[in-house]
Design a protein around this motif. Structure first.
Motif, PDB file in Angstrom:
ATOM      1  N   SER A 122       0.832  -1.210   0.000  1.00 37.39           N
ATOM      2  CA  SER A 122       0.000   0.000   0.000  1.00 37.39           C
ATOM      3  C   SER A 122       0.863   1.255   0.000  1.00 37.39           C
ATOM      4  O   SER A 122       0.550   2.253  -0.665  1.00 37.39           O
ATOM      5  CB  SER A 122      -0.926   0.001   1.224  1.00 37.39           C
ATOM      6  N   TYR A 123       1.967   1.201   0.738  1.00 36.84           N
ATOM      7  CA  TYR A 123       2.855   2.374   0.808  1.00 36.84           C
ATOM      8  C   TYR A 123       3.450   2.682  -0.558  1.00 36.84           C
ATOM      9  O   TYR A 123       3.501   3.842  -0.978  1.00 36.84           O
ATOM     10  CB  TYR A 123       3.959   2.101   1.823  1.00 36.84           C
ATOM     11  N   SER A 124       3.902   1.651  -1.270  1.00 32.78           N
ATOM     12  CA  SER A 124       4.501   1.880  -2.587  1.00 32.78           C
ATOM     13  C   SER A 124       3.467   2.411  -3.572  1.00 32.78           C
ATOM     14  O   SER A 124       3.765   3.270  -4.402  1.00 32.78           O
ATOM     15  CB  SER A 124       5.136   0.600  -3.122  1.00 32.78           C
ATOM     16  N   ASP A 125       2.222   1.902  -3.487  1.00 35.31           N
ATOM     17  CA  ASP A 125       1.157   2.427  -4.351  1.00 35.31           C
ATOM     18  C   ASP A 125       0.919   3.903  -4.069  1.00 35.31           C
ATOM     19  O   ASP A 125       0.744   4.715  -4.984  1.00 35.31           O
ATOM     20  CB  ASP A 125      -0.132   1.642  -4.136  1.00 35.31           C
ATOM     21  N   MET A 126       0.912   4.251  -2.791  1.00 36.95           N
ATOM     22  CA  MET A 126       0.680   5.648  -2.427  1.00 36.95           C
ATOM     23  C   MET A 126       1.802   6.533  -2.930  1.00 36.95           C
ATOM     24  O   MET A 126       1.578   7.629  -3.453  1.00 36.95           O
ATOM     25  CB  MET A 126       0.561   5.762  -0.904  1.00 36.95           C
ATOM     26  N   MET A 127       3.060   6.078  -2.808  1.00 37.89           N
ATOM     27  CA  MET A 127       4.191   6.872  -3.266  1.00 37.89           C
ATOM     28  C   MET A 127       4.161   7.059  -4.775  1.00 37.89           C
ATOM     29  O   MET A 127       4.508   8.116  -5.295  1.00 37.89           O
ATOM     30  CB  MET A 127       5.509   6.194  -2.845  1.00 37.89           C
ATOM     31  N   THR A 128       3.741   6.018  -5.505  1.00 34.30           N
ATOM     32  CA  THR A 128       3.623   6.137  -6.964  1.00 34.30           C
ATOM     33  C   THR A 128       2.606   7.195  -7.341  1.00 34.30           C
ATOM     34  O   THR A 128       2.836   8.036  -8.219  1.00 34.30           O
ATOM     35  CB  THR A 128       3.229   4.783  -7.572  1.00 34.30           C
ATOM     36  N   LEU A 129       1.452   7.160  -6.662  1.00 36.58           N
ATOM     37  CA  LEU A 129       0.412   8.157  -6.941  1.00 36.58           C
ATOM     38  C   LEU A 129       0.888   9.564  -6.586  1.00 36.58           C
ATOM     39  O   LEU A 129       0.615  10.531  -7.313  1.00 36.58           O
ATOM     40  CB  LEU A 129      -0.852   7.812  -6.158  1.00 36.58           C
ATOM     41  N   LEU A 130       1.619   9.699  -5.476  1.00 35.49           N
ATOM     42  CA  LEU A 130       2.151  11.005  -5.101  1.00 35.49           C
ATOM     43  C   LEU A 130       3.147  11.518  -6.138  1.00 35.49           C
ATOM     44  O   LEU A 130       3.167  12.705  -6.476  1.00 35.49           O
ATOM     45  CB  LEU A 130       2.818  10.924  -3.726  1.00 35.49           C
ATOM     46  N   MET A 131       3.973  10.620  -6.659  1.00 37.48           N
ATOM     47  CA  MET A 131       4.938  11.021  -7.666  1.00 37.48           C
ATOM     48  C   MET A 131       4.222  11.541  -8.912  1.00 37.48           C
ATOM     49  O   MET A 131       4.592  12.577  -9.476  1.00 37.48           O
ATOM     50  CB  MET A 131       5.840   9.845  -8.038  1.00 37.48           C
ATOM     51  N   VAL A 132       3.191  10.807  -9.367  1.00 36.73           N
ATOM     52  CA  VAL A 132       2.413  11.260 -10.521  1.00 36.73           C
ATOM     53  C   VAL A 132       1.786  12.618 -10.242  1.00 36.73           C
ATOM     54  O   VAL A 132       1.800  13.523 -11.085  1.00 36.73           O
ATOM     55  CB  VAL A 132       1.330  10.217 -10.878  1.00 36.73           C
ATOM     56  N   LEU A 133       1.246  12.786  -9.015  1.00 37.51           N
ATOM     57  CA  LEU A 133       0.619  14.051  -8.649  1.00 37.51           C
ATOM     58  C   LEU A 133       1.620  15.198  -8.710  1.00 37.51           C
ATOM     59  O   LEU A 133       1.340  16.260  -9.280  1.00 37.51           O
ATOM     60  CB  LEU A 133       0.036  13.947  -7.237  1.00 37.51           C
ATOM     61  N   PHE A 134       2.825  14.988  -8.157  1.00 37.02           N
ATOM     62  CA  PHE A 134       3.828  16.050  -8.149  1.00 37.02           C
ATOM     63  C   PHE A 134       4.312  16.373  -9.553  1.00 37.02           C
ATOM     64  O   PHE A 134       4.607  17.525  -9.883  1.00 37.02           O
ATOM     65  CB  PHE A 134       5.003  15.669  -7.252  1.00 37.02           C
ATOM     66  N   LEU A 135       4.411  15.355 -10.414  1.00 41.07           N
ATOM     67  CA  LEU A 135       4.791  15.620 -11.804  1.00 41.07           C
ATOM     68  C   LEU A 135       3.762  16.495 -12.507  1.00 41.07           C
ATOM     69  O   LEU A 135       4.096  17.427 -13.233  1.00 41.07           O
ATOM     70  CB  LEU A 135       4.957  14.301 -12.562  1.00 41.07           C
ATOM     71  N   VAL A 136       2.502  16.190 -12.264  1.00 41.89           N
ATOM     72  CA  VAL A 136       1.432  16.995 -12.864  1.00 41.89           C
ATOM     73  C   VAL A 136       1.462  18.416 -12.319  1.00 41.89           C
ATOM     74  O   VAL A 136       1.360  19.395 -13.061  1.00 41.89           O
ATOM     75  CB  VAL A 136       0.057  16.341 -12.610  1.00 41.89           C
ATOM     76  N   LEU A 137       1.632  18.553 -10.993  1.00 40.72           N
ATOM     77  CA  LEU A 137       1.687  19.882 -10.391  1.00 40.72           C
ATOM     78  C   LEU A 137       2.882  20.672 -10.905  1.00 40.72           C
ATOM     79  O   LEU A 137       2.792  21.877 -11.147  1.00 40.72           O
ATOM     80  CB  LEU A 137       1.759  19.756  -8.866  1.00 40.72           C
ATOM     81  N   PHE A 138       4.014  19.981 -11.104  1.00 37.57           N
ATOM     82  CA  PHE A 138       5.201  20.665 -11.629  1.00 37.57           C
ATOM     83  C   PHE A 138       4.944  21.171 -13.035  1.00 37.57           C
ATOM     84  O   PHE A 138       5.302  22.296 -13.385  1.00 37.57           O
ATOM     85  CB  PHE A 138       6.393  19.716 -11.619  1.00 37.57           C
ATOM     86  N   ALA A 139       4.315  20.328 -13.856  1.00 39.28           N
ATOM     87  CA  ALA A 139       4.005  20.763 -15.222  1.00 39.28           C
ATOM     88  C   ALA A 139       3.060  21.954 -15.212  1.00 39.28           C
ATOM     89  O   ALA A 139       3.205  22.896 -15.991  1.00 39.28           O
ATOM     90  CB  ALA A 139       3.390  19.599 -16.013  1.00 39.28           C
TER      91      ALA A 139
END
Length: 300
Positions: A30-47
């Protein structure tokens, strides 16, 4: 007397109870899934924070191809329209076309944005190249004035290429005698006039030795390769020993007759291709340094 049999029959079988195995590392999934989603979120926010419509378009297309949906960047259109005048009203959430592919109009707008960005970068590089070319020309003027002062104005020529400022000294018999790398007095005088300007510059200095195309056997050196390198080294050594040039800014190379200045078919090549080039090296990146010849003409 009767207790023995009863005691044996009344013995109860004991059952060992084992604790159910607990997977203590299950939370990692569950932790790794959450970190993956957070990474995608931060990439989108950065863009989104860079407000670059082209990058957002390409990012959306990448997500669409990966996930087969156009829902990843829902609402991005409003961010672009609110924060960037360059969005040109592109509806990023619309996901026009199959599987969210960009339409022809969107691709055209994206390409135009890329072309505009490339043009801006090219203009910026040209501005930097023009400034560098002007610095090299200022050095050329100082060297020319010093040579003229000593009556040596015709003993060196100048060009600006992608390497930097090239000071060409024809190695005729006045500078070096045939099959020799020993500087004659006039050669020393030329280098003494050039030296102070070179020392004052922050640039590294490269000295290249060249012979002409004639296949004349050498006596003092195994071949023209060693002769051309020895002449370049003699110039470097003179500038270090008599002009105080820092040794760590100097380098020497010999090219024999492999890099003629003019065509070997030209009768003048026998004299003009036999030369030493003192190069004030530009510190610009290669893609910007390649613009130096054009920049030099633009600043004439």
């Amino acid at each position: 007397m009767s207790g023995g049999g009863g005691h044996g029959g009344g013995r109860k079988k004991k059952h060992e109870e084992h604790e159910e195995h607990v997977n203590h590392e299950r939370w990692l999934v569950s932790y790794s899934d959450m970190m993956t989603l957070l990474m995608v979120l931060f990439l989108v926010l950065f863009a989104m924070s860079n407000v670059d419509s082209t990058k957002v378009i390409l990012l959306q297309e990448g997500f669409n191809q990966a996930f087969g949906t156009n829902a990843v960047l829902q609402g991005s259109s409003s961010v672009l329209q609110d924060n960037s005048s360059d969005s040109a009203g592109i509806d990023m959430a619309a996901g026009s076309g199959p599987a969210g592919q960009m339409t022809a109009q969107e691709k055209q707008i994206a390409q135009e944005a890329v072309n505009a960005a490339d043009l801006a970068k090219a203009q910026s590089r040209m501005t930097v190249a023009e400034a560098e070319a002007q610095n090299l020309k200022d050095a050329q003027k100082k060297i020319t004035a010093a040579l003229k002062k000593d009556g040596l104005a015709g003993d060196a020529s100048f060009t600006i290429d992608q390497r930097g400022l090239v000071v060409t000294v024809i190695t005729n018999s006045v500078v070096f005698t045939g099959d020799s790398a020993i500087l004659r007095p006039v050669g020393q005088k030329i280098l003494s006039a050039v030296g102070p300007t070179l020392k004052a510059l922050p640039n590294d200095i490269e000295v290249d030795g060249h012979t002409n195309q004639l296949r004349v056997p050498t006596v003092n050196y195994p071949s023209a390769w060693e002769l051309s390198t020895a002449r370049a080294s003699a110039v470097v050594r003179y500038l270090i020993d008599t002009q105080g040039m820092p040794a760590n800014r100097m380098e020497a190379a010999g090219f024999a007759g492999t890099r003629p200045l003019i065509s070997p078919r030209d009768p003048r090549s026998v004299r003009l291709n036999r030369r030493v080039e003192i190069i004030v090296l530009s510190g610009l990146p290669d893609d910007t340094a390649s613009l130096l010849p054009t920049a030099a003409k633009a600043t004439d």
